[in-house]
Motif scaffolding. Structure first.
Motif, PDB file in Angstrom:
ATOM      1  N   SER A  56      24.349 -21.068 -41.042  1.00 26.99           N
ATOM      2  CA  SER A  56      24.590 -20.570 -39.583  1.00 26.99           C
ATOM      3  C   SER A  56      23.724 -21.563 -38.698  1.00 26.99           C
ATOM      4  O   SER A  56      24.367 -20.934 -37.286  1.00 26.99           O
ATOM      5  CB  SER A  56      24.180 -18.910 -40.035  1.00 26.99           C
ATOM      6  OG  SER A  56      23.026 -18.970 -39.875  1.00 26.99           O
ATOM      7  N   MET A  63      30.197 -19.264 -37.735  1.00 30.18           N
ATOM      8  CA  MET A  63      29.839 -17.390 -37.629  1.00 30.18           C
ATOM      9  C   MET A  63      31.236 -16.544 -36.675  1.00 30.18           C
ATOM     10  O   MET A  63      31.543 -17.313 -35.916  1.00 30.18           O
ATOM     11  CB  MET A  63      28.505 -17.735 -36.449  1.00 30.18           C
ATOM     12  CG  MET A  63      27.318 -17.856 -37.158  1.00 30.18           C
ATOM     13  SD  MET A  63      26.788 -18.113 -39.393  1.00 30.18           S
ATOM     14  CE  MET A  63      26.481 -15.712 -39.286  1.00 30.18           C
ATOM     15  N   LEU A  64      30.903 -15.362 -37.195  1.00 25.62           N
ATOM     16  CA  LEU A  64      32.071 -14.730 -36.822  1.00 25.62           C
ATOM     17  C   LEU A  64      31.047 -13.868 -35.708  1.00 25.62           C
ATOM     18  O   LEU A  64      30.519 -13.200 -35.781  1.00 25.62           O
ATOM     19  CB  LEU A  64      32.820 -14.029 -37.482  1.00 25.62           C
ATOM     20  CG  LEU A  64      34.170 -14.768 -38.130  1.00 25.62           C
ATOM     21  CD1 LEU A  64      34.440 -13.859 -39.739  1.00 25.62           C
ATOM     22  CD2 LEU A  64      35.491 -16.031 -38.059  1.00 25.62           C
ATOM     23  N   ASP A  65      31.916 -13.330 -35.027  1.00 29.81           N
ATOM     24  CA  ASP A  65      31.386 -11.703 -33.480  1.00 29.81           C
ATOM     25  C   ASP A  65      31.704 -10.875 -34.588  1.00 29.81           C
ATOM     26  O   ASP A  65      32.529 -10.230 -34.689  1.00 29.81           O
ATOM     27  CB  ASP A  65      31.975 -12.373 -32.627  1.00 29.81           C
ATOM     28  CG  ASP A  65      31.937 -10.937 -31.701  1.00 29.81           C
ATOM     29  OD1 ASP A  65      30.400 -11.049 -31.223  1.00 29.81           O
ATOM     30  OD2 ASP A  65      32.285 -10.012 -31.653  1.00 29.81           O
ATOM     31  N   TRP A  66      30.801 -10.139 -34.601  1.00 29.44           N
ATOM     32  CA  TRP A  66      30.097  -8.918 -35.761  1.00 29.44           C
ATOM     33  C   TRP A  66      31.909  -7.667 -35.011  1.00 29.44           C
ATOM     34  O   TRP A  66      32.662  -7.286 -35.535  1.00 29.44           O
ATOM     35  CB  TRP A  66      29.389  -8.171 -35.936  1.00 29.44           C
ATOM     36  CG  TRP A  66      29.943  -7.262 -36.547  1.00 29.44           C
ATOM     37  CD1 TRP A  66      29.541  -5.485 -35.813  1.00 29.44           C
ATOM     38  CD2 TRP A  66      30.006  -6.233 -38.019  1.00 29.44           C
ATOM     39  NE1 TRP A  66      30.073  -4.575 -36.762  1.00 29.44           N
ATOM     40  CE2 TRP A  66      30.613  -5.476 -38.093  1.00 29.44           C
ATOM     41  CE3 TRP A  66      30.315  -7.569 -38.574  1.00 29.44           C
ATOM     42  CZ2 TRP A  66      30.976  -4.623 -39.167  1.00 29.44           C
ATOM     43  CZ3 TRP A  66      30.412  -6.729 -40.079  1.00 29.44           C
ATOM     44  CH2 TRP A  66      31.101  -5.310 -39.989  1.00 29.44           C
ATOM     45  N   ASP A  67      31.771  -7.699 -34.140  1.00 23.86           N
ATOM     46  CA  ASP A  67      32.862  -6.952 -32.865  1.00 23.86           C
ATOM     47  C   ASP A  67      34.120  -7.244 -32.957  1.00 23.86           C
ATOM     48  O   ASP A  67      34.928  -6.556 -33.805  1.00 23.86           O
ATOM     49  CB  ASP A  67      33.035  -6.307 -31.431  1.00 23.86           C
ATOM     50  CG  ASP A  67      31.534  -6.215 -30.946  1.00 23.86           C
ATOM     51  OD1 ASP A  67      31.384  -4.904 -31.849  1.00 23.86           O
ATOM     52  OD2 ASP A  67      30.994  -6.248 -30.012  1.00 23.86           O
ATOM     53  N   GLU A  68      34.898  -8.676 -33.481  1.00 22.13           N
ATOM     54  CA  GLU A  68      35.842  -9.108 -33.678  1.00 22.13           C
ATOM     55  C   GLU A  68      35.691  -9.354 -35.600  1.00 22.13           C
ATOM     56  O   GLU A  68      37.201  -9.060 -35.807  1.00 22.13           O
ATOM     57  CB  GLU A  68      36.061 -10.881 -33.611  1.00 22.13           C
ATOM     58  CG  GLU A  68      36.154 -11.084 -31.909  1.00 22.13           C
ATOM     59  CD  GLU A  68      37.537 -10.197 -30.839  1.00 22.13           C
ATOM     60  OE1 GLU A  68      38.279 -10.406 -31.670  1.00 22.13           O
ATOM     61  OE2 GLU A  68      37.206  -9.406 -29.951  1.00 22.13           O
ATOM     62  N   ALA A  69      34.867  -9.340 -35.983  1.00 23.20           N
ATOM     63  CA  ALA A  69      35.499  -9.617 -37.234  1.00 23.20           C
ATOM     64  C   ALA A  69      35.004  -8.050 -38.231  1.00 23.20           C
ATOM     65  O   ALA A  69      36.185  -7.686 -38.506  1.00 23.20           O
ATOM     66  CB  ALA A  69      34.424 -10.316 -37.949  1.00 23.20           C
ATOM     67  N   SER A  70      35.055  -7.415 -37.659  1.00 18.22           N
ATOM     68  CA  SER A  70      34.797  -5.597 -37.494  1.00 18.22           C
ATOM     69  C   SER A  70      36.502  -4.373 -37.653  1.00 18.22           C
ATOM     70  O   SER A  70      36.997  -4.306 -38.424  1.00 18.22           O
ATOM     71  CB  SER A  70      33.700  -4.583 -37.632  1.00 18.22           C
ATOM     72  OG  SER A  70      34.517  -4.794 -35.693  1.00 18.22           O
ATOM     73  N   LYS A  71      37.100  -5.915 -36.613  1.00 16.00           N
ATOM     74  CA  LYS A  71      38.524  -5.052 -36.019  1.00 16.00           C
ATOM     75  C   LYS A  71      39.471  -5.696 -37.224  1.00 16.00           C
ATOM     76  O   LYS A  71      40.060  -4.699 -38.372  1.00 16.00           O
ATOM     77  CB  LYS A  71      38.984  -6.242 -34.282  1.00 16.00           C
ATOM     78  CG  LYS A  71      37.691  -5.319 -33.825  1.00 16.00           C
ATOM     79  CD  LYS A  71      38.852  -6.147 -32.210  1.00 16.00           C
ATOM     80  CE  LYS A  71      37.882  -5.536 -31.545  1.00 16.00           C
ATOM     81  NZ  LYS A  71      37.974  -6.328 -29.537  1.00 16.00           N
TER      82      LYS A  71
END
Length: 75
Positions: A56, A63-71
């Motif tokens: 990372s 790395m993925l943004d958590w808000d986008e990944a959680s969707k």
């Protein structure tokens, strides 16, 4: 010192039903006991986490943004 060994077979729901009967302070004590229990983390797991942390730092764009990944998890 006398010792007592109990082996009680409970399914998870039965265990939850018992824990629900505890007072709030007893639940906190149980929580502290569970999370303060020392666990040995296998070296291969430690290495995996370290390698991911290093990756990372070297490739932050991966790395993925958590808000986008959680969707994607709830889709």
């Amino acid at each position: 010192m006398n010792s007592l060994h109990l082996n009680i077979n409970l399914d998870f729901q039965q265990l939850l039903d018992i824990v629900k009967q505890l007072s709030p302070s007893e639940k906190l004590k149980l929580n502290d006991f569970i999370w303060n229990d020392t666990m040995d983390i296998p070296m291969e797991h430690q290495k995996l986490v370290f390698d991911r942390m290093q990756n990372s730092k070297v490739n932050p764009e991966s790395m993925l943004d958590w808000d986008e990944a959680s969707k994607t998890l709830t889709s």
